[in-house]
Design a protein around this motif. Sequence first.
Motif, PDB file in Angstrom:
ATOM      1  N   GLU A  56      -7.139  13.086  16.849  1.00 11.51           N
ATOM      2  CA  GLU A  56      -6.982  11.900  15.877  1.00 11.51           C
ATOM      3  C   GLU A  56      -8.159  12.092  14.753  1.00 11.51           C
ATOM      4  O   GLU A  56      -7.841  11.823  13.673  1.00 11.51           O
ATOM      5  N   ASP A  80      -4.384  17.734   9.846  1.00 11.28           N
ATOM      6  CA  ASP A  80      -3.763  16.532   9.462  1.00 11.28           C
ATOM      7  C   ASP A  80      -2.340  16.910   9.034  1.00 11.28           C
ATOM      8  O   ASP A  80      -1.345  16.222   9.264  1.00 11.28           O
ATOM      9  N   ASN A  94       1.558  15.506  10.720  1.00 13.26           N
ATOM     10  CA  ASN A  94       2.204  14.570   9.897  1.00 13.26           C
ATOM     11  C   ASN A  94       3.352  15.295   9.366  1.00 13.26           C
ATOM     12  O   ASN A  94       3.648  15.362   7.969  1.00 13.26           O
ATOM     13  N   SER A  95       4.275  15.946  10.012  1.00 13.65           N
ATOM     14  CA  SER A  95       5.561  16.411   9.565  1.00 13.65           C
ATOM     15  C   SER A  95       5.468  17.205   8.015  1.00 13.65           C
ATOM     16  O   SER A  95       6.187  16.864   7.011  1.00 13.65           O
ATOM     17  N   SER A  96       4.425  18.177   8.046  1.00 14.68           N
ATOM     18  CA  SER A  96       4.351  18.851   6.857  1.00 14.68           C
ATOM     19  C   SER A  96       5.473  20.056   6.739  1.00 14.68           C
ATOM     20  O   SER A  96       5.948  20.524   7.887  1.00 14.68           O
ATOM     21  N   ARG A 150       3.145  18.670   1.056  1.00 17.37           N
ATOM     22  CA  ARG A 150       1.814  17.823   0.672  1.00 17.37           C
ATOM     23  C   ARG A 150       1.729  17.891  -0.804  1.00 17.37           C
ATOM     24  O   ARG A 150       0.545  18.381  -1.129  1.00 17.37           O
ATOM     25  N   ASN A 206      -4.864   9.775  -1.503  1.00 17.77           N
ATOM     26  CA  ASN A 206      -4.523  10.760  -0.684  1.00 17.77           C
ATOM     27  C   ASN A 206      -4.930  12.020  -0.924  1.00 17.77           C
ATOM     28  O   ASN A 206      -5.410  12.759   0.143  1.00 17.77           O
ATOM     29  N   LYS A 215      -4.860  14.291   2.308  1.00 15.73           N
ATOM     30  CA  LYS A 215      -3.335  14.188   2.957  1.00 15.73           C
ATOM     31  C   LYS A 215      -2.417  14.815   1.992  1.00 15.73           C
ATOM     32  O   LYS A 215      -1.421  14.879   2.063  1.00 15.73           O
TER      33      LYS A 215
END
Length: 846
Positions: free
Chosen positions: A19, A34, A38-40, A405, A424, A429
Amino acid sequence: MTDSFQELNEILQTGNIPEDTSDFSEACYQRLLDALGNSSGSGDIVSLVRHILRREDVKQGVSSQTLLKVPRKPPFPNRSIWEQFSIKVLNDNDDDEYYLINAHPWQPEWLELSEQYPPDTPVFKEENRRSYEEVAPDPFLSLVQRKSYRSVGQREAIRAVLTAPENSSLVINLPTSSGKSLCAQLPALLNSRTSGVSVVVVPTTALAIDQERALKPFVNHDTAYYGDKSQEEQERREGIRNRIRAGTQRIIFTSPESLMDSLAPALYEAAKLGMLRYFIIDEAHMVEQWGDDFRPAFQEIPGLRRDLLRLTSFTTLLLTATLTESCLDTLETLFGKPGEFQLISAVELRSEPSYWFSNCETEEVRKQRLLEAVYHLPRPLIIYATKREDVESWKRELNRSGFKRCGVMTGQSSSQERLQLIKNLREKKLDIVVATSAFGLGVDQADIRAVIHVCVPETIDRFYQEVGRGGRDGKASISLTLYTDLDLEIAKSLNENSPINIERGLERWQSMFNRKESFGNGQFRLPINTPPSSREEDIDMKNKQSTAWNIRTLTLMNRAGLIEIESAEPPQRKAFESEDLYKLAWDTYRSSRVIRIKNECHLDKSTWETDIEPIRLQRQNWSYKNLQLMKKALKAKVCISEIFAEAYTIPPRQTIKKRNGVTVVRACGGCPVCRKQRRTPFSGIMPQPLPVWHNPKFFVGEELQRLLANEKLMLIFYESLEDRSRKRRMNAVIKWFIGQGIINIIIPHNYQENLIQDRVQNSNNFIFLFEKYQPITMPHVPTLIFYALGNFFSHNCLSINHQWQAPRIILLPMDTPDPTRTDRKLINIFPGRQFKFDRFCTEIGI
């Protein structure tokens, strides 16, 4: 391999993504982890894996030997996707649980000389390209927790701001990332520690948000004035206005439109209380570029400024990194009065970007090349387009290619969307921003590695500014321009959007002037929401569009000297009995402008032809030259540094009202011409600006004036400082001098901490520290020179410059010899004002 790479290997094989990724020192690792959590999209993941592999390669000094094992299951893609990113899969067994991969340099055949100079190698290597060095601080720099100035240009600009004469205007022309913003922010904070307000006009909400973020550690209230119609934002804005009225806001970042509208009443209240400290326009070249075209509020600002100056005194600062001669002329016309107008400049071209250009035969070819570039280039990167619809189209294309992204910013983006995008990007991100020129001005995202243009900017200015978003950390970046012949036509059409023509402008002026109201003192109030004529096609003209053209007409007349756009205090709620009457007064205020007639022949067409037409032609010529320089860059016949130098060099003016020029120090991080000539990237040395003020602001205390007895030079002779009590008294004497107005202090470095630093950290006065007496490069302000025992005493310290109005005090040992004859002591032959140290201490009560 690095420890981070070994740890990444373990994470990919176990699937246990931490994390907290802050233990990874390099941002590319943090971005990949990251993305995995995070479903990239597949494109995001593969490009970030490529970034890490290429980064490890160049750190090790090899081309493609770094090997990585990646799972063969989602979110990792199949073999064909990896190969599109120049990543080779080394194992062929379909039963293997992992792909064993390595990455190769990007050498596209459609970029000339890319085989000899792989475009991605310097950026993955993160070569340091910045040439200017940090310089020693003045003590007050600790107010913003800085231990050094970012550049010599920043130091001299801040010193010029702090010594600016009353009501003066100063243009600060420094390269991007050399610390330009602090030149306004630090003086604003210094002069508002007890009370005071400085207003900073910025061209975009993104810049206001970014500036607020940078100052959060030092200002404990909101500073960016933006928002929507939500209750929370309304309360936020009201809080800022209340603090302005009370003189406790310290600093505020706002747009020209908000400045001229909802902020104006609060600023007038602060002015009446004498609370305004600085009036600042950041990215001041926008006053001409956007003020002439689609945001006329930029050129209405001078009228408000002049009216506020009738109520109080403050300094005007105009900050830019891309100053042309046309822009400087405009700024001087609009801000050259009532006080002195000066320019401080230290221009060294950016050496971080390498430049690559590709003419694409069709839109389909451009799409393929853009996607290939996005596959291969490091993150984060920016893609610039000219039109908002193009931005949205490219975003959809990237999404279809597996890049999620990815964010967009245009002039239509809301404040919250802009704020979220910047957040972001900063939190890693977001890897790609697709934007119009609305994104970038002054946004301090240091690690942008690539800037891609899928358009032809209509000016060399816009191109240089947008390329300047890359490499702000001083490391190599890449500029890639993918253009079509149609882009050149679009750039030409945008470039030809000139100010309103003579006939239409005069028509609009007559319509407004026929509805004038006398405002007293030779001023008139004009409606700006009136149609240009009574013709049928004009009567139904959209009111907002017509109003914008009316304002543009007034600004053009203002520049030509036919009128002067003034300002009047906006209505205050307390002056009206009801909300309805207050609202009616505001409607009148918003829909009208106050002007003063300067040429009584303002309604004659011949006057417009002789006075207005040259301004229009000058603007058209500047636009034409700017576009031609952009085309010259695309043709790549000369080093691109020559093109930028041509755009930004300004000759000095030697007329009655002299003006400094701008010398451009060339630099190039690599361009088509330099690569053909096998010239390595080069940079220059930032020039040190000389003092700009003829009569800088300073004061001399009454006690010091008494002791000087109308002299400008005073010597104080001291005995050895080895005695502790005498050393303490020397500390006290220096502190006394600071309180009496001394600003320049020349003192050897090894004495600075003991005799200076601890004495001024909490002082309301500011001082400039020097190790040597340098009269040519020092501000012409009260000066104290401390000579230590054994140091060589220079005769030029005793010379009198009659142009200097400021006093000079020299503290020196009793045995100091006469610098012209070493067989005698200076104390015995100096004919001017002098004291022995103990006697001087008695005189001042120490």
